[in-house]
Design a protein around this motif. Structure first.
Motif, short mmCIF file in Angstrom:
data_model
loop_
_atom_site.label_atom_id
_atom_site.label_comp_id
_atom_site.label_asym_id
_atom_site.label_seq_id
_atom_site.Cartn_x
_atom_site.Cartn_y
_atom_site.Cartn_z
N GLN A 85 -15.36 73.51 60.03
CA GLN A 85 -16.24 74.13 59.06
C GLN A 85 -17.23 73.17 58.42
O GLN A 85 -18.43 73.44 58.35
N ARG A 86 -16.72 71.98 57.99
CA ARG A 86 -17.62 71.10 57.26
C ARG A 86 -18.71 70.56 58.17
O ARG A 86 -19.84 70.34 57.76
N TYR A 87 -18.37 70.38 59.46
CA TYR A 87 -19.41 69.94 60.38
C TYR A 87 -20.45 71.04 60.58
O TYR A 87 -21.63 70.78 60.71
N ARG A 138 -22.81 71.08 57.77
CA ARG A 138 -23.72 69.95 57.81
C ARG A 138 -24.63 69.99 59.02
O ARG A 138 -25.78 69.61 58.97
N ASN A 174 -15.13 75.91 50.04
CA ASN A 174 -14.73 75.85 51.44
C ASN A 174 -14.11 77.16 51.91
O ASN A 174 -14.35 77.61 53.01
#
Lengths: 271, 317, 485
Positions: free
Chosen positions: A257-259, A262, B129
């Protein structure tokens, strides 16, 4: 304070719309068929849960076997997509090889109506004996996913400053070394994102999986969509099957997710 | 661009090649990784793939589009008859018009809502998140399974959606009425693909240079002004990318119809009619003609946008 | 101990007696009659998903046990069986040995199928005669559907012969009967004409709070429930077309009974126009959801007590609908009647032997076994589908007091309906043309258009005629087709 409340109100409404249908899949998976067709609102949520759907799926159908096929085909095809797309995208991004035309041609592979392309593929696959084999399906998926993967990676490579490579070159690195030691580590997040997308799409593909497999290489998606008999659509097993099949993609997406947040910039936004 | 030129002058590929040639005959590997050929070497796998998987079906279809053939017996050469028939085929033209309609509706909606949500979530907040992770979910579910489930959820009497709407006092919506069905297909599609826009735009927003925005803030620029003059222009290449990709994918829209209307109630789209022709009637000749036509239409649409995109990226002038 | 032994011996005697009795009464073909099969190579076949095949799987295993031939069964969604099999057959993969056929495609696929009688003379110790004797137990109508040019190509597995389901409790209610008679001037009974059906649709369409059988309704009620979605509407239209003595194209034969040509006559076109118009008018008495409905929603509508009549429904949905009614409308009861015009859409999912099969011997015996008394009994008893064998349908077990409703009346309806229809079936166009499967798929799409308001009735008729001509001349090169202007 007001602003915060508005923010959360909007966020929660959006999430409800997004999650509602998925929740419905899981609810249906645990329902007996009598509870599925009903006009009573409260039965939507309140019902006697049952594991029958899962049990039928596991005992009457080769569910795990098909899920395994899906995994094999998706993973292997994704690896090969990367082997093709990574160097190609690097070439396009660094040297603008083909002046943009070749990149466009690559992307345009997805513009051909797949249902029609299926017939020539079917005939050649028959000749080559690739019908109902993992290899056959893997080849097709490599072809399908290369287009988007190359385009996505193209963006990531564009984000790698050319100066770094020049510096490495002065240090006496060869082209392969530069690619391996300088560029590659920098685009790892991009690689992750692209991998996830390729995985998900091969995981979910239906039409070719349906047409090119029978028993040996059949994927789970074909099984799930087959619960459509002539006088009954078995929503229960279908929902149960879909519910399980989603999970791996869910995990993959969650980890990446974080990739994704970004990285999905296609190298198009530069300060 | 300057950087590129600098690199070219720094290392002259022709020079190093010649220098090598004097010493000994270079190995194949050395040629492949040499400065001159390396960029093509990198493309070899891709080109092979394209050669086999793209040209073969393409030529196959072009060939049969000039023939009458139903997968049995010999193909009969009939010249342009299939194409002529297509231009006079009312259902085909309607499907084409509908596809363009869906294209516009979905892209506009996905961009507008996607941008809104991207702006909304482009900040630090508790549980960010989790929120973003959940928002990604629709993209993960197999579209075909979804279409079967949506069909059920949107059913007039038994569908969960209408039951909920009735319960909150909004009354039933006739989702699959001839007037509304095409929009319902759009809604399903938007629901599934919205995350894509959100995440691309969110990624874009996050990579915008902060200093420019801070400067604007110091100068007392209003939020709207900053958005219009700074954010939008900087995001425009991304918006373009979304438009190109979505155009490409939406013209091929097929799965949402499979489990729902199956082309009924005024929802027959381009790929469905091609599917019906090539795969249900096995009228390979006519189906091929439709496919070739729709391929060139897509290429034409996308080529223009792709050019604009490449320009805005500074790849071509 | 003694008692148990006594009981056991009693039981044994009874069982033995029944077995002997059954054998003496009628020696039916079964697993035991399959001779040693020399060719042991595995068979591949494709069928649809659903309960009936779930239940038949153990029987297929029995077949393997007996013969030593392994069977690989691929199962796909019902709507795509046709496309998938077609690709494999026309692509010449030779993969499927036993082919799953909807009878409307029999003629279309005849080039890919073995003639069963030829196989019988080759592999069957009882020969063609034995074959004929056993299959004579099947409905004559359905057998004809499985023939191409007079040759038996496939044997039926289960039928989807159509019928009209009505809420019999409502039709038998004195108040309703009196009100109906007062309003329309004739008795309330299952509709035999389009007008009656229309009147009944109007009569029973009521709002929440109105009375039904003297009690206020808790929800809106619709007179009719129809499957006007672009998937099964053509089967409904077929009932009505045939009921008018018309067809999508008229089959013309020469003096010897050989096929001469197909003609879309003026009568056919007028009948189609009339049928569309009637159907469209009737739709106003059905729930708006019907416009995209398939069988399952329509069944649920009647089952939940929200609709009174399903004018054309697959008979294999009858027991299912009845079970929902029993649960949701405890005092409700269904009746089963012929569709308007008395010639319902008919046919069966059937099995045949592919010419490309590497083991036609075993494939022949599997087809025979699937069509046997034993398997058909299981189709009905366990699979919840309808057998096409008269000896299964008339089996006393379906006609006991407790099974009379819903099974007994269902069996009676089928036997009766097939008897009446047998004379007409050989000339139904679907079963005579090689373009049947294609035209059938086209009809799903075009018939739906006038109902959804996408085309006028006249436009739709024109389109049907034009496409029928186009597809038939493209795909049936053996028999010419023309339109009577």
């Amino acid at each position: 304070m007001m602003k915060r409340a508005l923010f959360w109100a909007a966020t929660l409404i959006v999430l409800a719309i997004v999650i509602g249908p998925l929740l419905w899949i899981y609810l249906t998976a645990f329902k007996a068929s009598g509870d599925i067709f009903t006009t009573e609102l409260k039965k939507l949520i309140v019902f006697a849960p049952t594991l029958d759907n899962f049990q039928r799926l596991m005992t009457d159908y080769p569910y795990w076997f098909n899920l395994g096929n899906t995994a094999i085909v998706s993973v292997v095809s994704t690896i090969f997509v990367m082997l093709v797309s990574l160097p190609a995208a690097y070439s396009f991004a660094r040297w603008n090889t083909g002046g943009g035309h070749l990149l466009f041609v690559t992307i345009s592979t997805r513009m051909f109506p797949g249902v029609v392309a299926a017939l020539p593929f079917f005939i050649i696959f028959r000749t080559l004996g690739l019908l109902d084999t993992h290899v056959g399906l893997i080849l097709l998926y490599i072809y399908f996913n290369t287009s988007f993967a190359t385009f996505l990676l193209y963006g990531f490579f564009r984000d790698v400053p050319a100066e770094l490579e020049q510096a490495a070159m002065i240090d006496g690195y060869g082209r392969m070394e530069i690619f391996r030691k300088v560029v590659f580590p920098l685009i790892l997040p991009g690689l992750a994102v692209t991998t996830v997308f390729c995985l998900i799409w091969s995981w979910n593909e239906f039409f070719y999986a349906f047409l090119f497999t029978r028993l040996t290489a059949r994927t789970v998606n074909v099984l799930i969509s087959s619960f459509w008999g002539s006088i009954e659509v078995q929503y229960g097993p279908m929902a149960a099957g879909a519910g399980i099949a989603i999970l791996p993609t869910l995990v993959a997406a969650w980890l990446m997710q974080r990739y994704i947040i970004r990285g999905l910039t296609f190298g198009a936004v530069k300060g | 661009m300057n950087a590129n030129r600098a690199r070219e002058t720094l290392i002259d590929p022709t020079l190093s090649d010649q220098a090598l040639a004097v010493v000994r005959k270079p190995s194949v590997w050395e040629i492949l990784t040499s400065e001159k050929y390396f960029k093509w070497t990198l493309l070899i796998p891709l080109l092979l793939l394209l050669l086999v998987f793209m040209l073969y079906p393409l030529f196959y279809c072009i060939y049969y589009s000039f023939h009458e053939w139903g997968m049995q017996g010999d193909a009969l050469f009939i010249g342009l008859k299939n194409y002529r028939q297509m231009l006079h085929d009312g259902s085909f033209m309607e499907a084409l018009a509908r596809t363009l309609e869906v294209l516009v509706i979905c892209i506009v909606a996905e961009l507008a809502i996607g941008l809104g949500l991207a702006l909304l979530w482009n900040r630090e907040f508790k549980g960010q998140n989790i929120v973003r992770g959940l928002a990604l979910l629709p993209l993960l579910v197999a579209p075909l399974v979804l279409s079967l489930l949506w069909n059920f959820m949107l059913e007039y009497d038994f569908g969960a959606v209408n039951q909920i709407l009735t319960a909150v006092g909004l009354g039933k919506v006739y989702w699959w009425s001839p007037q509304f069905a095409l929009f319902t297909i759009c809604l399903i599609t938007i629901w599934q693909w919205l995350p894509f826009s959100i995440f691309v735009l969110l990624a874009g927003l996050r990579s915008l240079p902060r200093d420019v925005f801070e400067a604007a803030k110091v100068d007392g620029a209003s939020g709207w002004y900053t958005f219009r003059r700074l954010t939008l222009p900087m995001l425009s290449p991304l918006i373009m990318i979304i438009v190109v990709l979505r155009t490409m994918w939406l013209i091929r829209l097929f799965d949402p119809l499979y489990g729902t209307t199956r082309g009924g109630v005024g929802t027959e789209l381009l790929d469905w009619i091609v599917y019906r022709t090539a795969f249900v009637y096995f009228d390979v000749g006519y189906g091929s003609a439709m496919a070739i036509f729709s391929l060139f239409l897509t290429i034409a649409l996308c080529a223009v946008m792709f050019r604009l995109l490449m320009k805005s990226l500074g790849v071509i002038k | 101990m003694k008692r148990i032994a006594a009981l056991l011996s009693c039981a044994l005697v009874i069982i033995g007696g029944t077995v002997v009795g059954a054998m003496a009464q009628d020696a039916k073909f079964g697993l035991e009659d399959i001779p040693e099969i020399k060719n042991k190579s595995a068979l591949n076949t494709i069928v649809e998903t659903g309960q009936v095949w779930d239940r038949i799987m153990p029987y297929i295993e029995e077949f393997t046990k007996k013969t030593g031939v392994k069977i690989n069964v691929e199962r796909v969604a019902s709507p795509v069986v046709y496309s998938k099999e077609n690709v494999e057959l026309m692509g010449g993969t030779g993969y499927y040995d036993v082919v799953y056929v909807e009878t409307a495609w029999t003629t279309e696929w005849s080039a890919y199928l073995h003639k069963l009688e030829e196989l019988a003379s080759k592999y069957d110790p009882a020969g063609v005669e034995g074959f004929r004797q056993d299959i004579a137990h099947h409905s004559p109508s359905i057998l004809i559907c499985g023939q191409a040019y007079g040759e038996q190509m496939v044997l039926p597995f289960y039928t989807y012969h159509m019928s009209m389901f009505v809420r019999q409790d409502v039709f038998d209610d004195p108040t309703e009967q009196a009100n109906f008679k007062a309003k329309y001037g004739y008795e309330l009974k299952a509709a035999a004409t389009a007008k009656e059906l229309y009147d009944q649709g109007e009569f029973f369409t009521r709002k929440k709070g109105d009375l039904l059988k003297g009690k206020p309704l808790e929800h809106d009620l619709y007179g009719l429930a129809m499957m006007a979605g672009a998937y099964q509407i053509n089967d409904e239209i077929s009932c009505r077309m045939w009921g008018k003595g018309a067809d999508y194209a008229t089959v013309v034969r020469d003096a010897d009974g050989k096929l001469k040509e197909f003609v879309i006559t003026k009568k056919d076109k007028d009948a189609l126009k009339e049928t569309f118009a009637e159907y469209k008018k009737e739709l106003q008495w059905a729930s708006p959801g019907c416009l995209t409905a398939n069988f399952d929603f329509v069944v649920a509508q009647q089952g939940e007590g929200r609709a009174i009549i399903q004018p054309h429904q697959f008979s294999n949905c009858f027991a299912w609908t009845a079970s929902i009614v029993k649960e949701k409308v405890p005092d409700g009861k269904l009746g089963i009647w012929p569709t308007v015009g008395g010639q319902p859409y008919t046919g069966a999912w059937s099995v045949g032997v592919a010419k490309a099969s590497k083991n036609p011997e075993a494939a022949y015996w599997l087809v025979r076994y699937l069509a046997s008394f034993e398997c058909h009994q299981a189709v009905m008893k366990e699979g919840g589908q309808l057998s096409t064998r008269m000896d299964v349908l008339s089996d006393p077990m379906w006609h006991t007091a407790e099974n009379k409703y819903p099974f007994g009346i269902l069996c009676d309806y089928l036997i009766d309906s097939w008897k009446k229809q047998a004379a007409y079936v050989p000339n139904y166009w679907y079963f005579n043309t090689k373009a049947g499967g294609k035209v059938y798929e086209m009809q799903m799409n075009v018939f739906h258009k006038p109902m959804a308001g996408e085309a006028s009735v006249d436009q739709a008729v024109q389109e049907v005629v034009a496409k029928t001509l186009e597809l038939t001349s493209k795909f049936d090169k053996t028999v010419p087709i023309r339109e009577e202007k």
